[in-house]
Design a protein around this motif. Structure first.
Motif, PDB file in Angstrom:
ATOM      1  N   ASP A 185      28.331  91.331  22.822  1.00 13.99           N
ATOM      2  CA  ASP A 185      28.231  90.181  21.922  1.00 13.99           C
ATOM      3  C   ASP A 185      28.600  90.561  20.490  1.00 13.99           C
ATOM      4  O   ASP A 185      29.030  89.708  19.703  1.00 13.99           O
ATOM      5  CB  ASP A 185      26.816  89.606  21.975  1.00 13.99           C
ATOM      6  N   SER A 188      32.056  89.667  18.594  1.00 12.86           N
ATOM      7  CA  SER A 188      32.313  88.466  17.796  1.00 12.86           C
ATOM      8  C   SER A 188      32.170  88.732  16.297  1.00 12.86           C
ATOM      9  O   SER A 188      33.105  88.479  15.538  1.00 12.86           O
ATOM     10  CB  SER A 188      31.390  87.331  18.245  1.00 12.86           C
ATOM     11  N   HIS A 192      35.339  88.747  13.861  1.00 17.37           N
ATOM     12  CA  HIS A 192      35.454  87.495  13.110  1.00 17.37           C
ATOM     13  C   HIS A 192      34.833  87.538  11.711  1.00 17.37           C
ATOM     14  O   HIS A 192      34.931  86.550  10.980  1.00 17.37           O
ATOM     15  CB  HIS A 192      34.807  86.350  13.902  1.00 17.37           C
ATOM     16  N   TYR A 200      31.273  82.231  12.285  1.00 18.87           N
ATOM     17  CA  TYR A 200      31.597  81.803  13.643  1.00 18.87           C
ATOM     18  C   TYR A 200      30.479  82.215  14.584  1.00 18.87           C
ATOM     19  O   TYR A 200      30.004  83.355  14.537  1.00 18.87           O
ATOM     20  CB  TYR A 200      32.895  82.442  14.132  1.00 18.87           C
ATOM     21  N   ASN A 202      29.358  82.855  18.545  1.00 17.69           N
ATOM     22  CA  ASN A 202      30.036  83.241  19.770  1.00 17.69           C
ATOM     23  C   ASN A 202      29.863  82.178  20.860  1.00 17.69           C
ATOM     24  O   ASN A 202      28.757  81.724  21.120  1.00 17.69           O
ATOM     25  CB  ASN A 202      29.479  84.584  20.256  1.00 17.69           C
ATOM     26  N   TYR A 205      32.233  85.734  25.865  1.00 19.88           N
ATOM     27  CA  TYR A 205      32.916  87.023  25.774  1.00 19.88           C
ATOM     28  C   TYR A 205      33.227  87.520  27.172  1.00 19.88           C
ATOM     29  O   TYR A 205      32.541  87.202  28.133  1.00 19.88           O
ATOM     30  CB  TYR A 205      32.144  88.064  24.967  1.00 19.88           C
ATOM     31  N   HIS A 225      42.027  89.394  15.198  1.00 16.55           N
ATOM     32  CA  HIS A 225      41.361  88.108  14.930  1.00 16.55           C
ATOM     33  C   HIS A 225      42.428  87.073  14.646  1.00 16.55           C
ATOM     34  O   HIS A 225      43.342  87.301  13.850  1.00 16.55           O
ATOM     35  CB  HIS A 225      40.418  88.229  13.723  1.00 16.55           C
ATOM     36  N   THR A 250      36.660  87.646  22.827  1.00 15.60           N
ATOM     37  CA  THR A 250      35.660  86.660  22.437  1.00 15.60           C
ATOM     38  C   THR A 250      36.302  85.420  21.841  1.00 15.60           C
ATOM     39  O   THR A 250      37.334  85.502  21.156  1.00 15.60           O
ATOM     40  CB  THR A 250      34.665  87.266  21.423  1.00 15.60           C
ATOM     41  N   ALA A 252      35.006  82.058  19.491  1.00 22.99           N
ATOM     42  CA  ALA A 252      33.886  81.640  18.661  1.00 22.99           C
ATOM     43  C   ALA A 252      34.231  80.353  17.923  1.00 22.99           C
ATOM     44  O   ALA A 252      35.396  80.011  17.722  1.00 22.99           O
ATOM     45  CB  ALA A 252      33.518  82.737  17.667  1.00 22.99           C
TER      46      ALA A 252
END
Length: 259
Positions: A185, A188, A192, A200, A202, A205, A225, A250, A252
């Motif tokens: 996790d 993210s 980001h 953002y 998540n 993923y 990104h 991921t 988001a």
């Protein structure tokens, strides 16, 4: 250290420190991935098949309420097994996962292109973990890599080492697979995070693994990104102290922090 959940029959009861960064009473999304991986591994894992892909959909937030996890077999072949899992709370299903397990075998000939080795200091070389921003109980240890301990408010590529500080479920050691699911996790925020912080939340993923991690320290490095109209796509490379072992992708959604 206290666990994030205790078992009461079939229910998993979250501790107060299981909350996430977006709201004071909101369960941390990374723990849902851990619970899903734990259930799939316990009910469908074998020594002959290795988890190679885990996709976690985080489509509904949850308060700190009792949860249950259920799994379902999808495909069971000689070289592949697929299983699904879902997490349910008082208001319905809040997250789901799909896992592909593959049978290892002999390695084929030939050499494919791979990135240069990850030449960064180890956690032992970096010293004490970085303190948690905003204080409070740290739920994992993290070492930011780079100048100024990897100040995330610049535009540099973000790299971290991390290590879990407490069990997911009371009296249960973390397996390598669950450890990866908990760490994933973080792809993210690492992918980001911007010059204005993390904006953002998540939504999902996917972890793609060539092998299981060795040891309890995992590294993540931002690989890219892209964003438009409040939707962000990113990915990270996943490492242990022996080298790279997989990728995390991921998606988001732009979100405002409530705490």
């Amino acid at each position: 250290m206290p666990s994030f959940f205790t078992l009461s029959g079939f229910e998993l009861i979250p501790a107060p420190h299981a909350r996430g960064p977006w709201a004071p009473d909101m369960l941390h999304g990374r723990l849902l991935g851990g619970l899903l991986a734990r259930a799939i591994e316990r009910e469908h894992g074998t020594d002959e098949l290795r988890p190679a892909r885990l996709t976690v959909d985080l489509y509904r937030s949850s308060k700190l309420v009792p949860l249950t996890v259920s799994t379902e077999p999808v495909r069971d072949g000689r070289r592949i097994r697929v299983a699904d899992a879902s997490v349910t709370g008082p208001d319905g299903t809040i997250a789901r996962a799909s896992c592909v397990m593959l049978r290892p075998g002999s390695h084929p000939p030939g050499t494919a292109w791979t990135p240069e080795p990850w030449d960064v200091p180890s956690p032992d070389e970096l010293g004490e973990p970085n303190p948690r921003e905003g204080g409070g109980m740290p739920t994992f240890e993290m070492w930011r890599i780079g100048e100024g301990n990897g100040d995330w408010n610049g535009e540099q590529r973000r790299r971290v080492w991390m290590r879990e500080a407490q069990p997911l479920v009371e009296d249960e050691p973390l397996s390598p697979f669950v450890r990866v699911a908990l760490a994933a996790d973080l792809a993210s925020p690492i992918a980001h995070w911007s010059t204005r912080g993390l904006n953002y939340i998540n939504a999902d993923y996917t972890i793609n693994l060539s092998r299981m991690p060795e040891g309890d320290v995992l590294g993540l490095e931002a690989g890219g990104h892209l964003s438009a109209d409040g939707i962000a796509s990113g990915h990270c490379v996943l490492y242990d102290l022996s080298g790279p072992l997989g990728y995390i992708n991921t998606i988001a959604l732009a979100n405002r922090r409530l705490r």
